[in-house]
Design a protein around this motif. Sequence first.
Motif, mmCIF file in Angstrom:
data_model
loop_
_atom_site.group_PDB
_atom_site.id
_atom_site.type_symbol
_atom_site.label_atom_id
_atom_site.label_comp_id
_atom_site.label_asym_id
_atom_site.label_seq_id
_atom_site.Cartn_x
_atom_site.Cartn_y
_atom_site.Cartn_z
ATOM 1 N N GLY A 75 0.821 -1.203 0.000
ATOM 2 C CA GLY A 75 0.000 0.000 0.000
ATOM 3 C C GLY A 75 0.853 1.251 0.000
ATOM 4 O O GLY A 75 2.013 1.252 -0.429
ATOM 5 N N ARG A 76 0.293 2.310 0.525
ATOM 6 C CA ARG A 76 1.027 3.571 0.550
ATOM 7 C C ARG A 76 2.079 3.533 1.645
ATOM 8 O O ARG A 76 1.960 2.815 2.640
ATOM 9 N N SER A 77 3.105 4.341 1.456
ATOM 10 C CA SER A 77 4.185 4.421 2.431
ATOM 11 C C SER A 77 3.724 5.236 3.633
ATOM 12 O O SER A 77 3.097 6.295 3.488
ATOM 13 N N ALA A 78 4.052 4.742 4.825
ATOM 14 C CA ALA A 78 3.672 5.449 6.048
ATOM 15 C C ALA A 78 4.705 6.486 6.461
ATOM 16 O O ALA A 78 4.434 7.295 7.358
ATOM 17 N N VAL A 79 5.880 6.488 5.841
ATOM 18 C CA VAL A 79 6.942 7.465 6.140
ATOM 19 C C VAL A 79 7.519 7.965 4.824
ATOM 20 O O VAL A 79 7.335 7.349 3.768
ATOM 21 N N THR A 80 8.221 9.063 4.901
ATOM 22 C CA THR A 80 8.895 9.628 3.731
ATOM 23 C C THR A 80 10.397 9.693 4.002
ATOM 24 O O THR A 80 10.851 9.488 5.140
ATOM 25 N N GLU A 81 11.176 9.981 2.950
ATOM 26 C CA GLU A 81 12.603 10.160 3.125
ATOM 27 C C GLU A 81 12.857 11.287 4.122
ATOM 28 O O GLU A 81 12.199 12.329 4.087
ATOM 29 N N GLY A 82 13.817 11.061 5.015
ATOM 30 C CA GLY A 82 14.140 12.046 6.037
ATOM 31 C C GLY A 82 13.450 11.812 7.355
ATOM 32 O O GLY A 82 13.792 12.452 8.364
ATOM 33 N N ALA A 83 12.471 10.918 7.398
ATOM 34 C CA ALA A 83 11.765 10.633 8.649
ATOM 35 C C ALA A 83 12.665 9.827 9.578
ATOM 36 O O ALA A 83 13.465 8.994 9.140
ATOM 37 N N TYR A 84 12.520 10.078 10.870
ATOM 38 C CA TYR A 84 13.282 9.330 11.875
ATOM 39 C C TYR A 84 12.396 8.212 12.411
ATOM 40 O O TYR A 84 11.291 8.455 12.897
ATOM 41 N N VAL A 85 12.874 6.996 12.320
ATOM 42 C CA VAL A 85 12.112 5.834 12.775
ATOM 43 C C VAL A 85 12.813 5.231 13.979
ATOM 44 O O VAL A 85 14.031 5.366 14.149
ATOM 45 N N MET A 86 12.026 4.554 14.801
ATOM 46 C CA MET A 86 12.557 4.003 16.054
ATOM 47 C C MET A 86 12.159 2.544 16.195
ATOM 48 O O MET A 86 11.024 2.165 15.896
ATOM 49 N N ALA A 87 13.117 1.752 16.669
ATOM 50 C CA ALA A 87 12.840 0.337 16.901
ATOM 51 C C ALA A 87 11.984 0.139 18.143
ATOM 52 O O ALA A 87 11.148 -0.771 18.194
ATOM 53 N N ALA A 88 12.177 0.984 19.159
ATOM 54 C CA ALA A 88 11.429 0.814 20.412
ATOM 55 C C ALA A 88 9.937 1.003 20.180
ATOM 56 O O ALA A 88 9.114 0.311 20.787
ATOM 57 N N GLN A 89 9.556 1.927 19.289
ATOM 58 C CA GLN A 89 8.150 2.152 19.001
ATOM 59 C C GLN A 89 7.656 1.358 17.800
ATOM 60 O O GLN A 89 6.475 1.441 17.443
#
Length: 382
Positions: free
Chosen positions: A180-194
Motif C-alpha cells: 500500500g502507501r508508504s507510512a513514512v517519507t525520506e528524512g523521517a526518523y524511525v525508532m525500533a522501540a516504538q
Amino acid sequence: MNTRSSIPLALTLAVAAAGCGKKAGPPAPTGPIEVGVVTLSPTPVALTRELPGRTSAYRVAEVRARVNGIVLKRLFTEGSDVKEGQPLFTIDPAPYQAALDSAKATLARAEANAANAKLTADRYADLVRDNAVSKQEYENAMASLKAADADVAAARAALDTARINLGYTKVTSPVSGRIGRSAVTEGAYVMAAQATLLATVQQLDPVYVDLTQSSVEVLQLRRQLAEGKLQGAGKDQALVKLVFEDGREYSVPGALQFADVTVDPTTGSIALRALFPNPHKELLPGMFVRARLEQGVAPDAILVPQVGVTRDQKGQPTALVVNAQNKVERRQLVTDRAVGDAWLVTSGVKSGDRVIVEGLQKVRPGAEVSAVPASSTKQAAR
C-alpha cells in the motif's frame, strides 16, 4: 278501410317485430369450473444459504522499523506488487557500519588474548609435570584460558548483533503481495522501540471471505442431517460462490475452510471462513459480498410454485388444493425457503396433491372444479 283501427294494429306489429329481432344473452355457465393444477412429486434439491461476508487478505505483513535511524530512500512504487525479500526502504547505515567495525576489532583482540592464554596454559601443563611450577599457577593459567575463550564467544555474539543491525537498515518485504502507501517519507526518523510502521504488504491471491451464520440455522442444519432429512454435500466438497453488491456472480468458486466453535454472544452468530482464488486481483480486502453456501441435498423435497401460494390475513402462506372429490381445499403451508420460482414446503401438502396455479380467482374452498394440467388452461385463464 277504417283508418283509426289500422294504426293500433300497425303499432302492435312493429313492437312484435322489434321484440323478435332482439338477440338473446348467453346462458349462465353450468358445471364445474376448469382450473389449472400442478401435481406435486418429491424431487432432490440442492439447498444453499446466502450469507453476508467481507473479504480479507490471505496474509497481512506490517513492515516496521527494527533499528533507529533516518530513512534515506523509498525503493518501491506505492500500490505495486512486491516479491518476498525485495528491498523497500534504506535507513542510514553509517552508525551500524561503525558498530560492526568495532565488533570486528573487539573479536580480533579477544582472539589474540585467547591465543596467548592457550600458549601459557600449554607451557604450564609441561612444567607442572616436572614440578617446575606449582599446581596453583597451572590452574590459574587454565582459568585465564577459559576466560579468554569466553571473551571470544562474547565478541563473536556482539559481531553477529552488529551485522544483524546493519542488515536491518535495508528493509525488505517479508512476503510477496501488494504494497500500500508508504507510512513514512525520506528524512523521517524511525525508532525500533516504538516499532514505527513503514508500510503494509497484503497477499491477495488467494483471499479469505469471512462469513456469519445464525447459530439457530446451524443447529437446524445439523439436526436435519442427523435425522436424514438432508444429505451432506460430502467431505471437502463444501463449495461457496460469491455474489457482488451489484448482483454479479464471481466466476471462480471457493471452498469452506472452517466454522468457528464459539457463538458470538452479542449477535448469536457463528463465524465461517472460505478461501477463494483471486488471480486477477478482482477481490480486494474489505469488500462486502454475499456467499452462497451449499448446505446439503433434500432427497424428497416438495416444491410448490410460488404462483400457487398466497397469504392469509395473518400473513401465513396458503394454497388451494383439489381433493379426491374434485373439490377445493385451503391448506396452510410451512415454507422453508425459495428455490427458484417455487417454495420449499415442509408441511401442509404432500406428494400427489394437486395445487391450483391457474384460475385461483374463480374458485373458493368447497367449490367443485375440473382439474387439468396447468399448461392446458392458458386460454381458459385469460
